[in-house]
Design a protein around this motif. Structure first.
Motif, PDB file in Angstrom:
ATOM      1  N   GLY A  34      69.320   4.958  22.903  1.00 50.79           N
ATOM      2  CA  GLY A  34      68.313   4.131  22.260  1.00 50.79           C
ATOM      3  C   GLY A  34      67.356   4.892  21.359  1.00 50.79           C
ATOM      4  O   GLY A  34      67.035   4.442  20.262  1.00 50.79           O
ATOM      5  N   PHE A  35      66.919   6.064  21.811  1.00 51.99           N
ATOM      6  CA  PHE A  35      65.970   6.816  20.998  1.00 51.99           C
ATOM      7  C   PHE A  35      66.599   7.252  19.679  1.00 51.99           C
ATOM      8  O   PHE A  35      65.984   7.111  18.615  1.00 51.99           O
ATOM      9  CB  PHE A  35      65.439   8.038  21.759  1.00 51.99           C
ATOM     10  N   GLU A  36      67.835   7.759  19.728  1.00 51.54           N
ATOM     11  CA  GLU A  36      68.507   8.183  18.488  1.00 51.54           C
ATOM     12  C   GLU A  36      68.792   6.982  17.595  1.00 51.54           C
ATOM     13  O   GLU A  36      68.653   7.053  16.368  1.00 51.54           O
ATOM     14  CB  GLU A  36      69.794   8.944  18.806  1.00 51.54           C
ATOM     15  N   GLY A  37      69.169   5.859  18.188  1.00 60.55           N
ATOM     16  CA  GLY A  37      69.386   4.653  17.397  1.00 60.55           C
ATOM     17  C   GLY A  37      68.109   4.198  16.712  1.00 60.55           C
ATOM     18  O   GLY A  37      68.112   3.836  15.538  1.00 60.55           O
ATOM     19  N   TYR A  38      67.014   4.232  17.446  1.00 56.47           N
ATOM     20  CA  TYR A  38      65.714   3.875  16.888  1.00 56.47           C
ATOM     21  C   TYR A  38      65.353   4.805  15.728  1.00 56.47           C
ATOM     22  O   TYR A  38      64.941   4.350  14.657  1.00 56.47           O
ATOM     23  CB  TYR A  38      64.667   3.942  17.997  1.00 56.47           C
ATOM     24  N   ARG A  39      65.524   6.106  15.934  1.00 56.35           N
ATOM     25  CA  ARG A  39      65.202   7.088  14.897  1.00 56.35           C
ATOM     26  C   ARG A  39      66.021   6.832  13.631  1.00 56.35           C
ATOM     27  O   ARG A  39      65.489   6.805  12.524  1.00 56.35           O
ATOM     28  CB  ARG A  39      65.451   8.505  15.415  1.00 56.35           C
ATOM     29  N   GLN A  40      67.318   6.609  13.797  1.00 59.76           N
ATOM     30  CA  GLN A  40      68.175   6.380  12.629  1.00 59.76           C
ATOM     31  C   GLN A  40      67.880   5.039  11.957  1.00 59.76           C
ATOM     32  O   GLN A  40      67.871   4.942  10.732  1.00 59.76           O
ATOM     33  CB  GLN A  40      69.650   6.447  13.023  1.00 59.76           C
ATOM     34  N   ALA A  41      67.651   4.002  12.763  1.00 65.89           N
ATOM     35  CA  ALA A  41      67.436   2.660  12.211  1.00 65.89           C
ATOM     36  C   ALA A  41      66.167   2.578  11.372  1.00 65.89           C
ATOM     37  O   ALA A  41      66.049   1.703  10.514  1.00 65.89           O
ATOM     38  CB  ALA A  41      67.395   1.632  13.339  1.00 65.89           C
ATOM     39  N   LYS A  42      65.218   3.473  11.613  1.00 69.28           N
ATOM     40  CA  LYS A  42      63.991   3.489  10.815  1.00 69.28           C
ATOM     41  C   LYS A  42      64.227   4.038   9.411  1.00 69.28           C
ATOM     42  O   LYS A  42      63.399   3.833   8.525  1.00 69.28           O
ATOM     43  CB  LYS A  42      62.918   4.339  11.513  1.00 69.28           C
ATOM     44  N   GLN A  43      65.350   4.713   9.199  1.00 70.47           N
ATOM     45  CA  GLN A  43      65.657   5.273   7.891  1.00 70.47           C
ATOM     46  C   GLN A  43      66.157   4.163   6.966  1.00 70.47           C
ATOM     47  O   GLN A  43      66.901   3.282   7.393  1.00 70.47           O
ATOM     48  CB  GLN A  43      66.717   6.375   8.006  1.00 70.47           C
TER      49      GLN A  43
END
Length: 131
Positions: A34-43
């Motif tokens: 979830g954290f990596e998905g969140y980080r990428q999705a903000k891009q």
């Protein structure tokens, strides 16, 4: 080519799904928690996010909620193996645009992703009127 972020902690499943989506014309990026998905999705630049609900480090519902709080408008399709209306309601209330239960028809997933891309968002960009 439409860009898709797929966030699922089942690595083999995610890779198989990514290959299939790539064969259907999507440029697929993967995240497995979830954290990596969140980080990428903000891009900026994603046309759609496919997000599993049950993820390590941060649930898919929390990822979706945080993205919407930060005015990320990229369409989000939630996936889950869980049964029950409350998970679907929580996902949609958190800001998800669509919801699909596993197991699902791959053809239906592709069609739903294409529909979300057609409806659009801002490719992950923050809406200027909400700043």
């Amino acid at each position: 080519m439409d860009s898709l972020l797929l966030v699922d902690d089942e690595v083999a499943f995610a890779r198989t799904l990514a290959e299939g989506m790539a064969d259907r014309g999507f440029d697929v990026h993967l995240a497995h928690d979830g954290f990596e998905g969140y980080r990428q999705a903000k891009q900026p630049g994603f046309d759609v996010v496919v997000l599993d609900i049950m993820l390590p480090r941060m649930s898919g519902v929390e990822v979706c909620r945080r993205l919407r709080t930060e005015d990320v408008t990229t369409p989000i399709l939630m996936l889950t193996a869980r049964e029950g209306d409350s998970d679907e309601a929580d996902s949609l209330d958190s800001g998800a645009d669509d919801y699909l239960r596993k197991p699902f028809s791959f053809q239906v997933l592709v069609a739903r992703c294409r529909a979300l891309v057609r409806r659009g968002g801002a490719g992950g960009l923050v809406r200027a009127d909400r700043r």
